[in-house]
Design an enzyme around this catalytic site. Structure first.
Site, PDB file in Angstrom:
ATOM      1  N   GLU A   1       0.846  -1.190   0.000  1.00 17.70           N
ATOM      2  CA  GLU A   1       0.000   0.000   0.000  1.00 17.70           C
ATOM      3  C   GLU A   1       0.884   1.243   0.000  1.00 17.70           C
ATOM      4  O   GLU A   1       2.114   1.149   0.065  1.00 17.70           O
ATOM      5  CB  GLU A   1      -0.952  -0.020   1.205  1.00 17.70           C
ATOM      6  CG  GLU A   1      -1.927  -1.188   1.169  1.00 17.70           C
ATOM      7  CD  GLU A   1      -2.978  -1.132   2.252  1.00 17.70           C
ATOM      8  OE1 GLU A   1      -3.243  -0.040   2.775  1.00 17.70           O
ATOM      9  OE2 GLU A   1      -3.541  -2.191   2.585  1.00 17.70           O
TER      10      GLU A   1
ATOM     11  N   HIS B   1      -8.958   9.475   4.513  1.00 14.45           N
ATOM     12  CA  HIS B   1      -8.653   8.484   3.485  1.00 14.45           C
ATOM     13  C   HIS B   1      -8.937   9.096   2.121  1.00 14.45           C
ATOM     14  O   HIS B   1      -9.978   9.726   1.917  1.00 14.45           O
ATOM     15  CB  HIS B   1      -9.489   7.219   3.680  1.00 14.45           C
ATOM     16  CG  HIS B   1      -8.941   6.042   2.935  1.00 14.45           C
ATOM     17  ND1 HIS B   1      -9.059   5.914   1.565  1.00 14.45           N
ATOM     18  CD2 HIS B   1      -8.251   4.957   3.353  1.00 14.45           C
ATOM     19  CE1 HIS B   1      -8.469   4.793   1.186  1.00 14.45           C
ATOM     20  NE2 HIS B   1      -7.975   4.193   2.247  1.00 14.45           N
TER      21      HIS B   1
ATOM     22  N   ARG C   1      -0.866   9.112   2.566  1.00 12.41           N
ATOM     23  CA  ARG C   1      -2.300   9.380   2.432  1.00 12.41           C
ATOM     24  C   ARG C   1      -2.660  10.856   2.490  1.00 12.41           C
ATOM     25  O   ARG C   1      -3.537  11.317   1.770  1.00 12.41           O
ATOM     26  CB  ARG C   1      -3.061   8.643   3.539  1.00 12.41           C
ATOM     27  CG  ARG C   1      -3.223   7.167   3.280  1.00 12.41           C
ATOM     28  CD  ARG C   1      -4.003   6.507   4.385  1.00 12.41           C
ATOM     29  NE  ARG C   1      -4.246   5.109   4.054  1.00 12.41           N
ATOM     30  CZ  ARG C   1      -4.848   4.256   4.862  1.00 12.41           C
ATOM     31  NH1 ARG C   1      -5.268   4.661   6.040  1.00 12.41           N
ATOM     32  NH2 ARG C   1      -5.043   3.006   4.500  1.00 12.41           N
TER      33      ARG C   1
ATOM     34  N   HIS D   1     -10.994   9.391   8.372  1.00 13.63           N
ATOM     35  CA  HIS D   1     -10.756   7.949   8.451  1.00 13.63           C
ATOM     36  C   HIS D   1     -10.128   7.501   9.766  1.00 13.63           C
ATOM     37  O   HIS D   1     -10.551   6.496  10.328  1.00 13.63           O
ATOM     38  CB  HIS D   1      -9.856   7.540   7.288  1.00 13.63           C
ATOM     39  CG  HIS D   1      -9.596   6.082   7.170  1.00 13.63           C
ATOM     40  ND1 HIS D   1     -10.610   5.150   7.080  1.00 13.63           N
ATOM     41  CD2 HIS D   1      -8.420   5.374   7.126  1.00 13.63           C
ATOM     42  CE1 HIS D   1     -10.083   3.933   6.967  1.00 13.63           C
ATOM     43  NE2 HIS D   1      -8.764   4.047   7.009  1.00 13.63           N
TER      44      HIS D   1
ATOM     45  N   ARG E   1      -0.654   8.316   9.747  1.00  7.66           N
ATOM     46  CA  ARG E   1      -0.536   6.869   9.911  1.00  7.66           C
ATOM     47  C   ARG E   1      -0.149   6.196   8.596  1.00  7.66           C
ATOM     48  O   ARG E   1      -0.747   6.455   7.558  1.00  7.66           O
ATOM     49  CB  ARG E   1      -1.856   6.279  10.415  1.00  7.66           C
ATOM     50  CG  ARG E   1      -1.833   4.752  10.518  1.00  7.66           C
ATOM     51  CD  ARG E   1      -3.118   4.222  11.102  1.00  7.66           C
ATOM     52  NE  ARG E   1      -4.270   4.444  10.256  1.00  7.66           N
ATOM     53  CZ  ARG E   1      -4.660   3.629   9.280  1.00  7.66           C
ATOM     54  NH1 ARG E   1      -3.950   2.552   8.983  1.00  7.66           N
ATOM     55  NH2 ARG E   1      -5.757   3.893   8.586  1.00  7.66           N
TER      56      ARG E   1
END
Length: 507
Positions: A110, A224, A268, A328, A363
């Site tokens: 990811e 997100h 992100r 998120h 994160r």
């Protein structure tokens, strides 16, 4: 020891099982049904299994890089050191992670991971598989369950937490305990758009603040990047981009490269802001193009996403789908040490409710389930150890907003609070908007009355956290990670680690 675990996601159930297996008397208290919450919604997976060119050290480096230099090194080291054991434990408890024909674990990649190191289950149903296995493990024990119970407050005696007060079936009652482990999740419903499960209203963080526990880094809210822009919020896993899907604008241009050399696999916060800016510029959602992966691969690797997108009228194997960001994950929360201890004796916290220091300002994908398992287990292991002072930096005074005083606030409702937070304390922030938000929030607080129902208590918790979040965002005058001030510069890379953590204590 008599222990109460509040919450039943991966952190809470891991803590409860470990405490029970260590011989403690454990009670699980949960707001809804056992296992309800955000864990079951997680799609991507659990980071922490390393191939021949990968290592825990590289995972730690990626975690710190994503955290924009604000991750606590010791906490990150604990995460990556304990991670393999916790994944092995999940397998032993019945989680069927996806495997190749030869039986080896399939690993996904990811954004902001330099290697494929993420185990997943059911393609894109990892959280559901983990939740089901942990719930089944708990039900095989004699651990008492108190479901559909709302956490009203923590009970304090002589400076320590000694139980909880709950609202159950319309009645308020108390449950005494020697220790309480909070695992109540984050506060996604501060915002008009969120991936979080219903009921994620920051109840544990708010209760901890009222009990005198320090909280930190509430300004670091992760949005997100890719939520399906049609119907109720539905997350399109970052793993889709990890498999090769791209983000395109109305000219079919991969615009994220304008913001970061890694494009769709940038951290992100970078991707989410790039999407927000481009969508505003073209007055339409951007699109996620996964057509190159083909119908067979999409259905096999992402069966849940494949089903939902088709139910909402999209054939994502043939056409790009519209996506938009949504709140998120909360990187901040109740300050803990490496064993889940908070600044109040008797009170532990694990999972998204806690600020362990792992995530810093942003994160890294698929570190949240890992963090819940690692620190849930560590909190249970520390129950009988002598209480240690939890270092949390120098407290900062709550700054007063400098916006126009006396401005007329709209009538309070949860929806109006969520709109205010989305517009002024969301992806793109500035001093005027944050000050304006604090003006309105302070007006609402002054006009509020004592809550009695579950819904009213949730609203009160959201209002308390909204003020703390806006205050922290106003106090941090530089842009770093998920906290982006359009009116302030981003710090130099070598300076970001020296920025102080935003600590708020009750006044």
């Amino acid at each position: 020891m008599n222990v109460i675990v509040v919450g039943s996601g991966i952190a809470g159930l891991t803590a409860a099982l470990h405490a029970h297996e260590a011989g403690h008397d454990v009670t699980i208290v949960t707001k809804r049904d056992l296992g309800d919450g955000c864990t079951g919604l997680a799609q991507g997976g659990v980071a922490g299994i390393y191939g021949p060119d990968d290592s825990a050290a590289l995972h730690a480096a990626d975690t710190r890089d994503a955290g924009a230099g604000l991750s606590d090194r010791d906490a990150v080291q604990v995460l990556v050191t304990d991670g393999a054991a916790r994944i092995a434990e999940l397998i032993a408890r019945g989680v069927g992670f996806d495997r190749a024909v030869d039986g080896t674990l399939l690993l996904g990649r990811e954004a902001a991971h330099r290697h494929a190191r993420i185990v997943h289950a059911g393609g894109d149903a990892t959280g559901a598989a983990i939740s089901a296995a942990l719930v089944a493990s708990v039900r095989r024990t004699d651990i008492p369950l108190v479901e559909h119970a709302f956490l009203v407050d923590l009970l304090r005696q002589e400076g320590a937490v000694r139980g909880i007060r709950i609202l159950l079936d319309g009645e308020v009652s108390e449950i005494p305990a020697d220790a309480v482990i909070l695992a109540t999740g984050g506060a996604g419903h501060l915002y008009a758009h969120t991936t979080n499960a219903a009921g994620t209203t920051g109840d544990g963080i708010a209760a901890a603040i009222r009990a005198g526990a320090a909280v930190a880094d509430l300004e670091f809210v992760q949005f997100h990047p890719t939520i399906l822009a049609k119907g109720p919020a539905f997350l399109i896993s970052e793993a889709v981009r990890g498999e090769g899907a791209t983000l395109i604008d109305d000219d079919a241009r991969r615009f994220v490269f304008d913001s970061h050399p890694d494009g769709e696999l940038a951290p992100r916060d970078v991707v989410a802001r790039a999407i927000a800016r481009r969508a505003t510029a073209q007055a339409a959602p951007v699109r996620l193009d996964a057509t190159m992966l083909g119908a067979e691969t999409l259905a096999r690797r992402f069966p849940t996403i494949d089903r939902v997108t088709r139910e909402r009228g999209f054939d994502w194997a043939r056409e790009p789908i519209p996506v938009t960001p949504a709140a998120h994950y909360l990187m901040g929360g109740v300050v803990t040490d490496l064993d889940g201890r908070t600044t109040v004796p008797g009170l532990f916290a694990a999972g998204e409710v806690a600020r362990t220091g792992v995530h810093g300002a942003n994160r890294l994908a698929s570190n949240s389930l890992l963090e819940g398992a690692v620190f849930g287990a560590r909190a249970a292991a520390a129950l009988t150890r002598p209480w240690a002072d939890v270092a949390h930096g120098s407290p900062q005074a709550r700054p007063r907003a400098e916006g126009s005083r006396g401005a007329i606030a709209p009538a309070f409702s949860r929806a109006s609070l969520q709109r205010l937070m989305w517009e002024d304390v969301g992806l793109l922030r500035n001093r005027d908007g944050l000050s304006r938000a604090l003006d309105v929030l302070q007006t609402w607080t002054a006009e509020s009355s004592a809550p009695t129902t579950v819904s009213a208590r949730e609203d009160a918790n959201l209002l308390l956290l909204a003020q703390a979040t806006a205050t922290a965002a106003l106090a941090r005058t530089v842009s770093v990670g998920a906290h982006h001030r359009v009116d302030a510069p981003e710090p130099a890379a070598d300076a970001s680690s020296r920025l102080p953590s935003s600590i708020l204590e009750p006044v």
